[in-house]
Every structure is written in C-alpha cells, then in structure tokens.
Design a protein around this motif. Structure first.
Motif, PDB file in Angstrom:
ATOM      1  N   GLY A   4       1.176  -1.175   0.194  1.00  0.00           N
ATOM      2  CA  GLY A   4      -0.170   0.111  -0.353  1.00  0.00           C
ATOM      3  C   GLY A   4       0.786   0.802  -0.108  1.00  0.00           C
ATOM      4  O   GLY A   4      -0.070   2.351  -0.016  1.00  0.00           O
ATOM      5  N   ASN A   5       2.530   0.985   0.186  1.00  0.00           N
ATOM      6  CA  ASN A   5       2.988   2.593   0.064  1.00  0.00           C
ATOM      7  C   ASN A   5       2.753   2.985  -1.509  1.00  0.00           C
ATOM      8  O   ASN A   5       3.264   3.910  -1.807  1.00  0.00           O
ATOM      9  CB  ASN A   5       4.916   1.717   0.102  1.00  0.00           C
ATOM     10  CG  ASN A   5       4.540   1.275   1.179  1.00  0.00           C
ATOM     11  OD1 ASN A   5       4.337   2.295   2.345  1.00  0.00           O
ATOM     12  ND2 ASN A   5       5.257   0.627   1.826  1.00  0.00           N
ATOM     13  N   GLU A   6       2.251   2.693  -2.486  1.00  0.00           N
ATOM     14  CA  GLU A   6       2.347   3.603  -3.973  1.00  0.00           C
ATOM     15  C   GLU A   6       1.183   4.609  -3.264  1.00  0.00           C
ATOM     16  O   GLU A   6       0.064   4.159  -3.014  1.00  0.00           O
ATOM     17  CB  GLU A   6       0.997   2.164  -5.193  1.00  0.00           C
ATOM     18  CG  GLU A   6       1.386   3.143  -6.541  1.00  0.00           C
ATOM     19  CD  GLU A   6       2.812   3.196  -6.893  1.00  0.00           C
ATOM     20  OE1 GLU A   6       3.201   4.044  -6.934  1.00  0.00           O
ATOM     21  OE2 GLU A   6       2.681   2.127  -7.783  1.00  0.00           O
TER      22      GLU A   6
ATOM     23  N   ILE B 109      -1.327  -5.784  -4.027  1.00  0.00           N
ATOM     24  CA  ILE B 109      -0.794  -4.049  -2.890  1.00  0.00           C
ATOM     25  C   ILE B 109      -1.353  -3.621  -1.635  1.00  0.00           C
ATOM     26  O   ILE B 109      -0.721  -2.609  -1.459  1.00  0.00           O
ATOM     27  CB  ILE B 109       0.049  -3.690  -4.611  1.00  0.00           C
ATOM     28  CG1 ILE B 109      -1.346  -2.601  -5.226  1.00  0.00           C
ATOM     29  CG2 ILE B 109       1.205  -3.907  -5.068  1.00  0.00           C
ATOM     30  CD1 ILE B 109      -0.736  -1.258  -5.719  1.00  0.00           C
ATOM     31  N   ILE B 110      -2.642  -3.865  -1.187  1.00  0.00           N
ATOM     32  CA  ILE B 110      -3.822  -4.360  -0.390  1.00  0.00           C
ATOM     33  C   ILE B 110      -4.123  -4.200  -0.259  1.00  0.00           C
ATOM     34  O   ILE B 110      -4.384  -5.531  -1.317  1.00  0.00           O
ATOM     35  CB  ILE B 110      -4.140  -1.989  -0.508  1.00  0.00           C
ATOM     36  CG1 ILE B 110      -5.065  -2.342  -2.139  1.00  0.00           C
ATOM     37  CG2 ILE B 110      -2.886  -1.471  -0.556  1.00  0.00           C
ATOM     38  CD1 ILE B 110      -5.887  -1.075  -1.925  1.00  0.00           C
ATOM     39  N   ARG B 111      -4.586  -4.835   1.453  1.00  0.00           N
ATOM     40  CA  ARG B 111      -5.401  -6.051   1.375  1.00  0.00           C
ATOM     41  C   ARG B 111      -6.123  -5.991   1.088  1.00  0.00           C
ATOM     42  O   ARG B 111      -7.206  -7.259   1.032  1.00  0.00           O
ATOM     43  CB  ARG B 111      -4.943  -6.556   2.742  1.00  0.00           C
ATOM     44  CG  ARG B 111      -3.651  -6.771   3.684  1.00  0.00           C
ATOM     45  CD  ARG B 111      -3.274  -7.256   4.687  1.00  0.00           C
ATOM     46  NE  ARG B 111      -1.828  -7.338   4.763  1.00  0.00           N
ATOM     47  CZ  ARG B 111      -1.833  -8.181   5.977  1.00  0.00           C
ATOM     48  NH1 ARG B 111      -2.218  -8.251   7.192  1.00  0.00           N
ATOM     49  NH2 ARG B 111      -0.383  -8.661   6.211  1.00  0.00           N
ATOM     50  N   GLU B 112      -7.795  -5.275   1.673  1.00  0.00           N
ATOM     51  CA  GLU B 112      -8.690  -4.922   0.976  1.00  0.00           C
ATOM     52  C   GLU B 112      -9.462  -3.560   0.982  1.00  0.00           C
ATOM     53  O   GLU B 112      -7.847  -2.559   0.767  1.00  0.00           O
ATOM     54  CB  GLU B 112      -9.750  -4.677   2.520  1.00  0.00           C
ATOM     55  CG  GLU B 112      -8.965  -3.930   3.515  1.00  0.00           C
ATOM     56  CD  GLU B 112     -10.060  -4.261   4.609  1.00  0.00           C
ATOM     57  OE1 GLU B 112      -9.729  -3.490   5.490  1.00  0.00           O
ATOM     58  OE2 GLU B 112     -10.468  -5.228   4.626  1.00  0.00           O
ATOM     59  N   ASN B 113     -10.646  -3.427  -0.253  1.00  0.00           N
ATOM     60  CA  ASN B 113     -10.972  -1.973  -0.950  1.00  0.00           C
ATOM     61  C   ASN B 113     -10.899  -1.569   0.815  1.00  0.00           C
ATOM     62  O   ASN B 113     -12.354  -1.059   1.362  1.00  0.00           O
ATOM     63  CB  ASN B 113     -11.656  -2.512  -1.975  1.00  0.00           C
ATOM     64  CG  ASN B 113     -11.909  -1.460  -1.985  1.00  0.00           C
ATOM     65  OD1 ASN B 113     -12.037   0.240  -1.681  1.00  0.00           O
ATOM     66  ND2 ASN B 113     -12.685  -1.330  -3.004  1.00  0.00           N
ATOM     67  N   PRO B 114     -10.651   0.007   1.290  1.00  0.00           N
ATOM     68  CA  PRO B 114     -11.153   1.160   1.449  1.00  0.00           C
ATOM     69  C   PRO B 114     -12.050   1.595   1.613  1.00  0.00           C
ATOM     70  O   PRO B 114     -12.703   1.756   2.433  1.00  0.00           O
ATOM     71  CB  PRO B 114      -9.941   1.686   2.380  1.00  0.00           C
ATOM     72  CG  PRO B 114      -9.131   1.848   0.925  1.00  0.00           C
ATOM     73  CD  PRO B 114      -9.581   0.595   0.244  1.00  0.00           C
ATOM     74  N   VAL B 115     -12.989   1.170   0.430  1.00  0.00           N
ATOM     75  CA  VAL B 115     -14.356   1.999   0.050  1.00  0.00           C
ATOM     76  C   VAL B 115     -15.511   1.328  -0.119  1.00  0.00           C
ATOM     77  O   VAL B 115     -16.812   2.551  -0.938  1.00  0.00           O
ATOM     78  CB  VAL B 115     -13.588   3.158  -1.464  1.00  0.00           C
ATOM     79  CG1 VAL B 115     -12.378   3.877  -0.722  1.00  0.00           C
ATOM     80  CG2 VAL B 115     -13.100   2.466  -2.018  1.00  0.00           C
ATOM     81  N   GLN B 116     -14.942  -0.222  -0.072  1.00  0.00           N
ATOM     82  CA  GLN B 116     -16.687  -1.143  -0.085  1.00  0.00           C
ATOM     83  C   GLN B 116     -17.923  -0.089   1.084  1.00  0.00           C
ATOM     84  O   GLN B 116     -17.831  -0.283   2.058  1.00  0.00           O
ATOM     85  CB  GLN B 116     -16.051  -2.081   0.139  1.00  0.00           C
ATOM     86  CG  GLN B 116     -15.248  -3.194  -0.885  1.00  0.00           C
ATOM     87  CD  GLN B 116     -14.828  -4.497  -0.452  1.00  0.00           C
ATOM     88  OE1 GLN B 116     -14.647  -4.495   0.134  1.00  0.00           O
ATOM     89  NE2 GLN B 116     -14.535  -5.155  -1.802  1.00  0.00           N
TER      90      GLN B 116
END
Length: 395
Positions: free
Chosen positions: A70-72, A159-166
């Motif tokens: 998630g550093n992108e 590159i991230i574990r989950e979608n934060p905007v679901q």
C-alpha cells in the motif's frame, strides 16, 4: 535477478537428504525511491519449486511495477491504472469519461495519499462533500471509478489487502424534480425564436446552422455528441428519418474522434416531424450559400452536417458557450444543450406519448432509466389518468 540457496543444509551432499529448504532472493529497483530492494521467500522443497515461484514473483514486479504494502501513491497508481490497464481495454469514450473524472475529481483530493492511507471515514466525508456539488449519478460515477481502481489494487496487483471504500453510502437525490433541467414549451419557443434574430456582431450572420442544430436536438432528443457526429448520409428527407450510429468525442487538449454510441440502445433511427425535415433541408442549402458568401468559410470534406468555418467538426465547448449566450439574450434560465434532450422527453410525455416509445427514441438502455429520469412527469401523467378514471366511474 533471482538467486537461490539452500538454508540450513547439514549433510553437504549433492542430493540433500537432511530436509533443508530452498529460498529465492530477488533484487529490483523500487520506482518510488530509486533504491535497490530485495525480496526473499523460503520453505521450498526443491530448487525447481523455488525457481518457479521466483519467476512468478518477478513477473508481478516487472508487469505491475507498483510499490508493495500500500505504499504506492494514488497519483502514480491512478496514472498507470488508466494508461496501461484501462485505455487498451475500454471504448475511447469510456476512457475519456474515466480520465476526466480522475483528473478533475479524484486526484485533486487524493493524489498525495498512499493507497494504505485512504480511510473509510475520510472517504465518506469526501463523498458527502461531492454530493453538495454534484448529482447523485455523477458522484456514483466518480466513486465507481475509484472503487474499481482500488479493487484492482487488491485482486489484480495485490498491493493492498482490502478495498477501503467498499459499501460507501452515497446520499440519494431527494428533489429530482428541481434537479432535472429543461425548457417548458413556451421557453423552448422563445429560445428558438432568439436564434432567428440577426446579430450585428455575428461573424457569419447568414448562417442558420445553430438554429438547425438546436431545433434538431429539441425535436429528437439526440445528445450533443450524436448531433455533431452526423453527416448528410445520415439524413433521409424522403423517409423523414435520421440515423444515429456514432458520437463525436472531443477530449481536452486532444484531437476529436468518432466513437460508437453510448450504449447498444443508443444506435437508433429517429422519425422526424415535417417541420424539422424542412429546417434540415433549408440548412443544407444555406450551408452551401454561406461557403459562397464568406471567402474564409470552407466546405466540409467529411459531409458533416454541423461544422466549423474550416470544415472540421464543431467543438462541443463552443456549442455549449453559444447555447448559454442565447439563453442570456432570451432572458431564459442558463442551461446546457443537454436540456434540449430533457425538454423533448418531457414534452413527449406531457403530450401523451407512450413511455416505451420515448425510451426508444432517446436511446435509453431501458424503460426504467426513462421512468426514473422523468419521474415527476410520469407521476403527473399517472395522477391525471387516475383523475380521468375516477370522473368516468362517477358518471
């Protein structure tokens, strides 16, 4: 480049019997920092197994090129997501809409964030703020694009574990009637009458092009892109029809191009009334007269119905600005050309046209879209029909 080694081997034999495991190490350049990084993983039973896993991991690094965990940065991720993964796989007009929403709405707010720093609460606040500025449909479109990109960050690029905007909640429209912008019949008559008035400072005073364009749009409900893409081959005066089979896309700072219509239902043949047919015939004659009258006004090589003085397609932004100027001159609400599409639909429904016919004429994907868009009109028609029924039954 990957390297391999056996960890914890005690037997020192060519064919190990002590059960030691293999690991790989991959060195690559982090595009965020420009520094060389290393990734390793062990626990493989054989060198071959480690080699296969390393090859798969190298492919991901080379193919995606995104920073891990998630550093992108959102700016870098969205730029590549659009250019590399969306542009080749969607229609040009779809890409244009996505790119514009990313550039104008998403990046100004989130570009400096890393993907891992996007929080659900902060995002929901942003969505609420957008609803103060845009309609529900526009906000849903913006959210859909960003959420789709983040879903790919989870499932495609890992590159991230989950979608934060679901499961974000988008405030609904509560006053659809006020939001739908259109001209009443009297307002439309005033608007079209204003187009006929001669303007002293007009460069091509004898041209009736804009009168023909806006008359056609108001009598057919075609979209501005569909209207500007028309050629004279699409107009059949004998059968009183016009064929809509393409749309003009005019991206910002780029060359215009023709694309397929918005949806499958958008490709249609529209019946014209007698008055509109006559206006189009007059415009065809007038177009040739204007070329003769003004030395710098060129004929179109593409047989375009509505074109610039140099023969190229009309610019959509120029048409919109001209439309607003006419509204001001006629002392009418300052609307956009799309209001003519809404006006046509409302006038058809108020005249008693079947909603299925209106839906097909507009090229909507379904009758539900038409009913939802013009809800206040259909409700009014239903109430009037019930009143008529009640009066009939009472006598």
């Amino acid at each position: 480049m990957a390297s391999f080694r056996k960890r914890g081997c005690t037997c020192k034999k060519k064919h190990c019997t002590c059960g030691a495991k293999w690991e790989y190490r991959i060195k690559y350049v982090d595009r965020q920092t420009g520094k060389t990084r290393e990734k390793s993983k062990g626990g493989f039973s054989s060198k071959k197994e480690a080699q296969l896993a390393a090859a798969e991991e190298e492919l991901k690094i080379n193919q995606f090129g995104f920073a891990e965990n998630g550093n992108e940065f959102v700016q870098n991720y969205m730029d590549d997501w659009l250019e590399v993964y969306k542009r080749p796989n969607v229609k040009p007009i779809t890409y244009s809409v996505q790119e514009r929403n990313v550039r104008l709405n998403i990046l100004p707010r989130w570009s400096r964030y890393r993907l891992k720093d996007i929080s659900r609460t902060e995002y929901q606040k942003w969505i609420n703020e957008l609803r103060q500025k845009y309609s529900e449909g526009t906000v849903r479109r913006i959210h859909s694009i960003f959420s789709s990109a983040l879903n790919d960050a989870v499932h495609e690029f890992r590159i991230i574990r989950e979608n934060p905007v679901q499961k974000i909640k988008i405030p609904k429209d509560t006053e659809r009637k006020q939001q739908l912008k259109y001209f009443t019949k009297d307002q439309l008559d005033l608007f079209l009458a204003e187009l006929k008035k001669p303007q002293k400072n007009a460069k091509y005073q004898h041209s009736i092009q804009y009168f023909a364009l806006f008359s056609l749009m108001s009598r057919t409900g075609i979209r501005i892109g569909e209207a500007l893409a028309l050629t004279w081959d699409d107009f059949d005066p004998e059968n009183k029809i016009i064929s809509v089979n393409k749309t003009l896309v005019y991206p910002l700072n780029s060359e215009p191009y023709l694309s397929t219509p918005k949806s499958k239902k958008s490709e249609r043949v529209i019946k014209l009334d007698k008055n509109t047919v006559n206006i189009m015939k007059k415009h065809r004659i007038n177009q040739k007269e204007v070329v003769v009258r003004y030395p710098n006004y060129k004929a179109t090589d593409e047989n375009i119905i509505f074109h610039q003085h140099d023969g190229r397609w009309l610019r959509t932004n120029v048409v919109r600005e001209y439309f607003k100027e006419v509204c001001k001159r006629a002392n009418l609400p300052i609307l956009s050309p799309h209001a003519l599409r809404h006006s046509h639909a409302v006038h058809l429904l108020e005249a008693g046209a079947n909603i299925k016919y209106v839906s097909e004429r507009l090229g909507h994907a379904s009758v539900k879209v038409t009913a939802d868009t013009y809800l206040h009109v259909t409700n009014k028609i239903e109430n009037e029909a019930l009143d008529q029924y009640s009066r009939y039954m009472e006598h």
